[in-house]
Design a protein around this motif. Sequence first.
Motif, PDB file in Angstrom:
ATOM      1  N   LYS A   1       0.872  -1.180   0.000  1.00 26.67           N
ATOM      2  CA  LYS A   1       0.000   0.000   0.000  1.00 26.67           C
ATOM      3  C   LYS A   1       0.911   1.233   0.000  1.00 26.67           C
ATOM      4  O   LYS A   1       1.810   1.349   0.833  1.00 26.67           O
ATOM      5  CB  LYS A   1      -0.844   0.034   1.269  1.00 26.67           C
ATOM      6  N   ILE A   2       0.685   2.099  -0.960  1.00 29.24           N
ATOM      7  CA  ILE A   2       1.492   3.323  -1.019  1.00 29.24           C
ATOM      8  C   ILE A   2       0.537   4.514  -1.042  1.00 29.24           C
ATOM      9  O   ILE A   2      -0.302   4.637  -1.941  1.00 29.24           O
ATOM     10  CB  ILE A   2       2.394   3.331  -2.265  1.00 29.24           C
ATOM     11  N   VAL A   3       0.635   5.325  -0.012  1.00 30.79           N
ATOM     12  CA  VAL A   3      -0.260   6.479   0.068  1.00 30.79           C
ATOM     13  C   VAL A   3       0.575   7.755  -0.004  1.00 30.79           C
ATOM     14  O   VAL A   3       1.464   7.978   0.807  1.00 30.79           O
ATOM     15  CB  VAL A   3      -1.070   6.454   1.391  1.00 30.79           C
ATOM     16  N   PHE A   4       0.293   8.570  -0.997  1.00 33.48           N
ATOM     17  CA  PHE A   4       0.919   9.889  -1.070  1.00 33.48           C
ATOM     18  C   PHE A   4       0.100  10.837  -0.192  1.00 33.48           C
ATOM     19  O   PHE A   4      -1.139  10.774  -0.192  1.00 33.48           O
ATOM     20  CB  PHE A   4       0.870  10.448  -2.496  1.00 33.48           C
ATOM     21  N   VAL A   5       0.788  11.715   0.522  1.00 32.40           N
ATOM     22  CA  VAL A   5       0.070  12.713   1.320  1.00 32.40           C
ATOM     23  C   VAL A   5       0.455  14.091   0.790  1.00 32.40           C
ATOM     24  O   VAL A   5       1.626  14.475   0.837  1.00 32.40           O
ATOM     25  CB  VAL A   5       0.437  12.604   2.818  1.00 32.40           C
ATOM     26  N   VAL A   6      -0.527  14.794   0.230  1.00 32.55           N
ATOM     27  CA  VAL A   6      -0.232  16.113  -0.323  1.00 32.55           C
ATOM     28  C   VAL A   6      -1.039  17.186   0.399  1.00 32.55           C
ATOM     29  O   VAL A   6      -2.053  16.894   1.045  1.00 32.55           O
ATOM     30  CB  VAL A   6      -0.501  16.192  -1.848  1.00 32.55           C
ATOM     31  N   GLY A   7      -0.579  18.393   0.287  1.00 34.39           N
ATOM     32  CA  GLY A   7      -1.235  19.528   0.943  1.00 34.39           C
ATOM     33  C   GLY A   7      -0.213  20.637   1.022  1.00 34.39           C
ATOM     34  O   GLY A   7       0.994  20.387   0.923  1.00 34.39           O
ATOM     35  N   GLY A   8      -0.692  21.838   1.216  1.00 39.41           N
ATOM     36  CA  GLY A   8       0.225  22.977   1.259  1.00 39.41           C
ATOM     37  C   GLY A   8       1.112  22.935   2.486  1.00 39.41           C
ATOM     38  O   GLY A   8       0.911  22.111   3.384  1.00 39.41           O
ATOM     39  N   PRO A   9       2.105  23.821   2.514  1.00 37.33           N
ATOM     40  CA  PRO A   9       2.986  23.882   3.683  1.00 37.33           C
ATOM     41  C   PRO A   9       2.179  24.247   4.920  1.00 37.33           C
ATOM     42  O   PRO A   9       1.411  25.203   4.910  1.00 37.33           O
ATOM     43  CB  PRO A   9       3.978  24.997   3.311  1.00 37.33           C
ATOM     44  N   GLY A  10       2.357  23.456   5.968  1.00 40.95           N
ATOM     45  CA  GLY A  10       1.653  23.757   7.216  1.00 40.95           C
ATOM     46  C   GLY A  10       0.196  23.349   7.223  1.00 40.95           C
ATOM     47  O   GLY A  10      -0.552  23.687   8.133  1.00 40.95           O
ATOM     48  N   SER A  11      -0.224  22.579   6.221  1.00 37.80           N
ATOM     49  CA  SER A  11      -1.639  22.177   6.196  1.00 37.80           C
ATOM     50  C   SER A  11      -1.940  21.137   7.276  1.00 37.80           C
ATOM     51  O   SER A  11      -3.087  20.943   7.656  1.00 37.80           O
ATOM     52  CB  SER A  11      -2.007  21.628   4.816  1.00 37.80           C
ATOM     53  N   GLY A  12      -0.903  20.461   7.749  1.00 39.97           N
ATOM     54  CA  GLY A  12      -1.110  19.458   8.807  1.00 39.97           C
ATOM     55  C   GLY A  12      -0.772  18.041   8.348  1.00 39.97           C
ATOM     56  O   GLY A  12      -1.175  17.064   8.981  1.00 39.97           O
ATOM     57  N   LYS A  13      -0.015  17.930   7.290  1.00 41.44           N
ATOM     58  CA  LYS A  13       0.354  16.604   6.766  1.00 41.44           C
ATOM     59  C   LYS A  13       1.111  15.798   7.826  1.00 41.44           C
ATOM     60  O   LYS A  13       0.776  14.651   8.118  1.00 41.44           O
ATOM     61  CB  LYS A  13       1.240  16.738   5.514  1.00 41.44           C
ATOM     62  N   GLY A  14       2.149  16.420   8.377  1.00 43.97           N
ATOM     63  CA  GLY A  14       2.987  15.726   9.359  1.00 43.97           C
ATOM     64  C   GLY A  14       2.184  15.302  10.583  1.00 43.97           C
ATOM     65  O   GLY A  14       2.340  14.186  11.085  1.00 43.97           O
ATOM     66  N   THR A  15       1.298  16.183  11.027  1.00 49.79           N
ATOM     67  CA  THR A  15       0.480  15.899  12.217  1.00 49.79           C
ATOM     68  C   THR A  15      -0.400  14.672  11.975  1.00 49.79           C
ATOM     69  O   THR A  15      -0.482  13.765  12.810  1.00 49.79           O
ATOM     70  CB  THR A  15      -0.402  17.132  12.534  1.00 49.79           C
ATOM     71  N   GLN A  16      -1.039  14.626  10.822  1.00 50.25           N
ATOM     72  CA  GLN A  16      -1.911  13.485  10.523  1.00 50.25           C
ATOM     73  C   GLN A  16      -1.094  12.214  10.279  1.00 50.25           C
ATOM     74  O   GLN A  16      -1.485  11.132  10.691  1.00 50.25           O
ATOM     75  CB  GLN A  16      -2.815  13.799   9.311  1.00 50.25           C
ATOM     76  N   CYS A  17       0.065  12.373   9.636  1.00 47.57           N
ATOM     77  CA  CYS A  17       0.885  11.181   9.344  1.00 47.57           C
ATOM     78  C   CYS A  17       1.300  10.488  10.632  1.00 47.57           C
ATOM     79  O   CYS A  17       1.306   9.259  10.712  1.00 47.57           O
ATOM     80  CB  CYS A  17       2.134  11.572   8.539  1.00 47.57           C
ATOM     81  N   GLU A  18       1.637  11.294  11.624  1.00 46.99           N
ATOM     82  CA  GLU A  18       2.044  10.718  12.912  1.00 46.99           C
ATOM     83  C   GLU A  18       0.950   9.810  13.459  1.00 46.99           C
ATOM     84  O   GLU A  18       1.210   8.712  13.957  1.00 46.99           O
ATOM     85  CB  GLU A  18       2.232  11.882  13.877  1.00 46.99           C
ATOM     86  N   ARG A  19      -0.287  10.269  13.343  1.00 50.24           N
ATOM     87  CA  ARG A  19      -1.396   9.468  13.859  1.00 50.24           C
ATOM     88  C   ARG A  19      -1.660   8.241  12.990  1.00 50.24           C
ATOM     89  O   ARG A  19      -1.986   7.178  13.495  1.00 50.24           O
ATOM     90  CB  ARG A  19      -2.667  10.326  13.930  1.00 50.24           C
ATOM     91  N   ILE A  20      -1.513   8.424  11.701  1.00 47.93           N
ATOM     92  CA  ILE A  20      -1.738   7.290  10.791  1.00 47.93           C
ATOM     93  C   ILE A  20      -0.733   6.183  11.102  1.00 47.93           C
ATOM     94  O   ILE A  20      -1.074   5.002  11.169  1.00 47.93           O
ATOM     95  CB  ILE A  20      -1.617   7.753   9.311  1.00 47.93           C
ATOM     96  N   VAL A  21       0.513   6.583  11.313  1.00 46.13           N
ATOM     97  CA  VAL A  21       1.562   5.599  11.601  1.00 46.13           C
ATOM     98  C   VAL A  21       1.210   4.826  12.866  1.00 46.13           C
ATOM     99  O   VAL A  21       1.302   3.605  12.913  1.00 46.13           O
ATOM    100  CB  VAL A  21       2.928   6.296  11.770  1.00 46.13           C
ATOM    101  N   LYS A  22       0.768   5.557  13.875  1.00 49.15           N
ATOM    102  CA  LYS A  22       0.418   4.907  15.149  1.00 49.15           C
ATOM    103  C   LYS A  22      -0.712   3.901  14.950  1.00 49.15           C
ATOM    104  O   LYS A  22      -0.658   2.794  15.450  1.00 49.15           O
ATOM    105  CB  LYS A  22      -0.027   5.965  16.159  1.00 49.15           C
ATOM    106  N   LYS A  23      -1.731   4.300  14.204  1.00 44.62           N
ATOM    107  CA  LYS A  23      -2.898   3.417  14.096  1.00 44.62           C
ATOM    108  C   LYS A  23      -2.715   2.310  13.051  1.00 44.62           C
ATOM    109  O   LYS A  23      -3.155   1.194  13.261  1.00 44.62           O
ATOM    110  CB  LYS A  23      -4.150   4.247  13.784  1.00 44.62           C
ATOM    111  N   TYR A  24      -2.078   2.630  11.925  1.00 45.31           N
ATOM    112  CA  TYR A  24      -2.072   1.656  10.823  1.00 45.31           C
ATOM    113  C   TYR A  24      -0.709   1.017  10.576  1.00 45.31           C
ATOM    114  O   TYR A  24      -0.580   0.123   9.742  1.00 45.31           O
ATOM    115  CB  TYR A  24      -2.590   2.313   9.533  1.00 45.31           C
ATOM    116  N   GLY A  25       0.303   1.507  11.268  1.00 44.65           N
ATOM    117  CA  GLY A  25       1.614   0.851  11.191  1.00 44.65           C
ATOM    118  C   GLY A  25       2.333   0.998   9.860  1.00 44.65           C
ATOM    119  O   GLY A  25       3.109   0.133   9.485  1.00 44.65           O
ATOM    120  N   PHE A  26       2.038   2.067   9.140  1.00 47.16           N
ATOM    121  CA  PHE A  26       2.764   2.288   7.887  1.00 47.16           C
ATOM    122  C   PHE A  26       4.163   2.826   8.181  1.00 47.16           C
ATOM    123  O   PHE A  26       4.424   3.392   9.243  1.00 47.16           O
ATOM    124  CB  PHE A  26       2.034   3.340   7.043  1.00 47.16           C
TER     125      PHE A  26
END
Length: 331
Positions: free
Chosen positions: A146-171
Amino acid sequence: MSLTPKQGQDYLEKHGIPQLIEGILVGLLHSRPDDPLEFIQKCVRTAQDKLDRKNINWDSFIHQPIHLPPIQPSISSSTKKVFKTEISEQRKPHSRDSSPHRGNAPVRLPSIQKQDSDASPSSKKKSCKTFKPSTINFTEAMENKKIVFVVGGPGSGKGTQCERIVKKYGFTHFSSGDLLRAEVASGSEKGAELKAIMERGELVPLSIVLSLMKYNMEKHKDSKGFLIDGYPREVQQGIEFEKDVAPCTFVLWVDASQETMTNRLLKRAETSGRADDNEETIKLRLKTFVEATEPVIEYYKKHNKIRRVNSEQDVDTVFGEVQAIFDQYVL
Ligand SMILES: Nc1nc2c(ncn2[C@@H]2O[C@H](COP(=O)(O)OP(=O)(O)OP(=O)(O)O)[C@@H](O)[C@H]2O)c(=O)[nH]1
Ligand SMILES: O=c1ccn([C@@H]2O[C@H](COP(=O)(O)OP(=O)(O)O)[C@@H](O)[C@H]2O)c(=O)[nH]1
């Protein structure tokens, strides 16, 4: 106030200090830079950018002996064509367009490498030479991941959401910006060139990011999935990745207005220590986002791969939307 060894240990672990110190020492010994204190400072700044210090490992600050391609601002005609089409479509007015730079401003195309933009077999050979894959068949190893690209402007919150995704889904999570900052922190000659580009808010040549990405993905080849944060930044970057690695499963678009992004970045600037978190560079990064990355969203919309979350809300609510998307793909 007395402190038991256990309390001391808990404190250090809570803040990810042991792995940070270990990472810095390993990186330092590996690179042996002329100015070790500057190197340490850069490592600490990189660590500050990561909201979850647990993402720092013993090898986080090693200047990897990957052979990054030369930086050379040239562009192939095929790439120009992709950008022209995509950008002219983007120029239709739409609700998020509050950039003072758009209007009739000339479109600044990102620097990219001719060799990697051509689909010819000879250029393909060059790009493989650049990456130097090891013993495994990389494309085969990436099949069915599974390969998920995460796009959004600078400071949109990509990193914040990725941290949670990693915790829950183990990517396995890679932030293209972090990979580049690590290269800068390594003190390498290439890093110095990258730093200058990043401080101008521009994009580094796509072949460099792709090499870094592939190198790191190979190190985690057994992962069930990859979260590729802040990537692709330009249409051609996505095309090259999907050609060289594997098609993405979907693209998560973390969407916030320019005003929100600017306010968040200015707030983050108080503590981030990031050289590009200043008003002037933020404007340039937003401009680059509008010109180069918004076309990526249009491109993947056409392929029915965009999944949007509204990042104007609080972090938990945004993550609720993220989970609704991920649960459909990863269970
Ligand atoms: N209110 C609110 N703030 C958020 C949200 N997501 C992130 N933030 C804040 O906005 C700032 C930027 O968030 P990041 O996650 O670093 O954004 P990013 O898109 O990864 O930014 P880059 O690293 O510059 O690409 C941080 O200071 C966060 O605390 C959100 O959903 N709601
Ligand atoms: O694929 C990429 C990712 C990042 N960058 C550079 O790295 C900087 C920081 O990227 P990051 O994703 O950390 O932050 P953002 O620009 O999203 O705020 C950008 O401004 C670009 O100069 C790049 O050129 N290509």
